[in-house]
Design an enzyme around this catalytic site. Structure first.
Site: not given
Length: 587
Positions: A197, A251
């Site tokens: 991320e 995710e």
């Protein structure tokens, strides 16, 4: 004639053995050729679908973190995942667990990553490895070791030389353990994630290329990918990673994390049945099984908040009932146990490491403890002398929460919300004590460099900064708790003072099963079973129980030690079911 028959029988036996050996060799050669044929081309992302060995391959993944699940249960959890039709395991690698002190690496027991990878492969699961170095994961400092923060100029997740030096040192140890388990080497790893991320952080344009090269130069040959939200995709990619196709949700959250003082977040089953699968996309359920933030490893959230809020001990996020599973882990609700003895914090200080005398406050990471790696977790006790009453002002320099005492008498709590306390009048010189708790470092966002804990600056009494501190590390490591055998424990007939350690025995008369501790008559603290830290409890909820893995118990007496900050009803209760608190649907 007898000899002839005997010789004939021996000859026949030898021929049969040779035939069996030949068949075995042919079988092994056949398997070897199949293996070679199966391992010609690994996971590829060159078309609208992933391919494995040139054939369309859909990743149906689920996250189970080996460091959150007792090792004895790894196989059980992976089998349950496979029974649900998933084909790929994803896991992070927590740097701060594998290198808790600079240069001291741990890859054994609960942290035996290679054993975990071998187990996944043996069960027919592929693996996507997410080695960080930053992992987020609702884990303290996103998995980065706190000793990095001893450097006052540290710039985490950048090409700042002292950070990259530390990453290189860690990867030198980690990646050589990972390489033999890649697909091309006959192992289960089909892809490796580059950092995590980074598009939401993106402070250094050279950082992601550095991490990519750190992986490649150490022998990573499988498909590289990144993980970002929609906005982060613009900034967090890396050249050579997965292009825009095929599509994969790295995710897909099957639940949500909980914060102390909030409600327990859940998804309904209908929410989990998603359009993603209808679109023929690949998916990774985050998480399939959450496990537990044992010890002090849970992180904190600062997104959209004026001050960080710590995360609860449980990381359990089952969203809905599972189908028929390979086995059911038995649980047991033991009878309540009564506290037998207590030991005041003040009477245990002689068991701590040598205190530091310092004119000014020192944050926990910079204390000269743990081989000069500083203190990572737990509590830190700051004491100084005062001679007057008045107003104590934290100047917002308490990270994160402090119990304040004058002459060992509780005065109040200082935290992000409450930054002033009135100190009572008294005669002569008195000891002011602040027991400061690190409630968990932020694991996501732009404040990672600011996650030093303890007293991070001056505190003032009547607008004058306090000086001349005695500072003690109360990190609650197993060695510290084990020293209590030499402490002066008091009978519960004598009224305890707080904070205190409380001791009890749990007698188990059959093979140990999983159970859950419930402490309705207690306030806030930590529980240890046979020296292992089960994590924090806090009456404000939402979480109301602590998980006790059966493998951490043994037949006979089991030692329970509870560190309680403010109150107790003198007993520990058990239940066979977890209580995550009042629930609310995730919006």
């Amino acid at each position: 004639r007898v000899n002839t028959r005997s010789e004939l029988g021996a000859t026949v036996t030898k021929v049969l053995l040779l035939l069996l050996l030949l068949l075995l060799l042919l079988r092994m050669e056949s398997l070897s050729m199949v293996g070679l044929r199966l391992r010609v081309e690994g996971l590829r992302a060159n078309s609208s679908q992933f391919t494995l060995e040139g054939e369309p391959f859909r990743i149906l993944g689920g996250s189970i973190h080996y460091f959150r699940v007792p090792r004895a249960y790894w196989e059980d959890r992976l089998l349950k995942m496979k029974a649900c039709g998933l084909n790929t395991l994803t896991t992070y690698v927590p740097w701060n667990m594998h290198e808790p002190e600079r240069g001291a690496f741990h890859f054994e027991d609960q942290l035996d990553l290679e054993a975990y990878l071998r187990l996944a492969g043996s069960l027919g699961l592929w693996v996507i490895l997410r080695p960080g170095p930053y992992i987020c994961a609702e884990w303290d400092l996103g998995g980065l070791p706190s000793w990095l923060l001893r450097d006052p100029n540290m710039k985490l997740r950048t090409t700042y030389p002292r950070f990259t030096d530390a990453v290189n040192s860690f990867f030198n140890q980690l990646i050589k353990k990972v390489v033999p388990h890649q697909y091309s080497e006959g192992g289960p790893i089909i892809a490796v994630q580059v950092e995590n991320e980074y598009g939401s952080y993106a402070k250094d344009g050279q950082y992601m290329p550095f991490i990519k090269e750190a992986l490649l130069s150490r022998g990573i040959t499988e498909l590289l990918l990144t993980s970002d939200n929609k906005e982060g995709l613009k900034h967090g990619g890396v050249k050579g990673g997965i292009p825009h196709k095929p599509k994969m949700v790295m995710e897909y959250w099957s639940g949500w994390f909980d914060l102390w003082g909030d409600l327990h977040h859940v998804y309904t089953a209908e929410d989990v049945v998603t359009e993603i699968l209808k679109l023929d996309m690949s998916i990774n359920l985050y998480v399939f099984h959450g496990g537990t933030n044992f010890g002090f490893m849970s992180g904190a959230s600062a997104v959209g908040m004026p001050a960080p809020k710590p995360m609860v001990t449980s990381y359990g996020t089952y969203a809905h009932p599972l189908p028929e599973l390979p086995s059911h882990q038995e649980r047991r609700a033991h009878q309540p146990v009564v506290i037998q003895q207590h030991l005041s914090l003040w009477d245990s200080l002689h068991l701590t490491d040598k205190p530091l005398k310092s004119e000014r406050p020192v944050n926990m990471e910079n204390l000269p403890v743990n081989n000069n790696n500083g203190q990572s977790y737990g509590y830190t006790l700051y004491e100084t002398s005062i001679t007057s009453e008045g107003t104590l002002n934290s100047k917002n320099n308490i990270r994160d929460r402090a119990l304040v005492f004058v002459a060992k008498h509780f005065v109040g709590v200082l935290d992000y919300k409450t930054q002033e306390l009135s100190l009572p009048d008294g005669k002569g010189k008195r000891i002011l004590s602040l027991m400061v708790e690190n409630c968990g470092r932020v694991n996501y966002g732009n404040t990672l460099d600011e996650q030093r804990k303890g007293l991070v600056g001056d505190i003032e009494l009547n607008k004058r900064p306090l000086r001349d501190f005695i500072i003690r590390s109360l990190d609650m490591k197993p060695g510290f708790v084990n020293r209590f055998t030499s402490g002066h424990w008091m009978s519960m007939r004598q009224r305890p003072t707080f904070p205190s350690f409380f001791q009890a025995r749990l007698y188990v008369n059959s093979p140990p099963k999983d159970t859950f501790i419930k402490l309705p008559g207690w306030s806030k603290g930590v529980v240890f079973i046979n020296g292992k830290n089960l994590g924090r409890y806090w009456s404000i909820g939402p979480q109301q129980t602590l998980y006790v893995p059966g493998p951490w118990l043994h037949r006979g007496d089991n030692q329970l030690v509870v560190f309680e900050e403010q109150e107790t009803d003198g007993k520990i209760q058990f239940t066979s079911s977890p209580d995550y608190g009042m629930a609310a649907d995730v919006q």
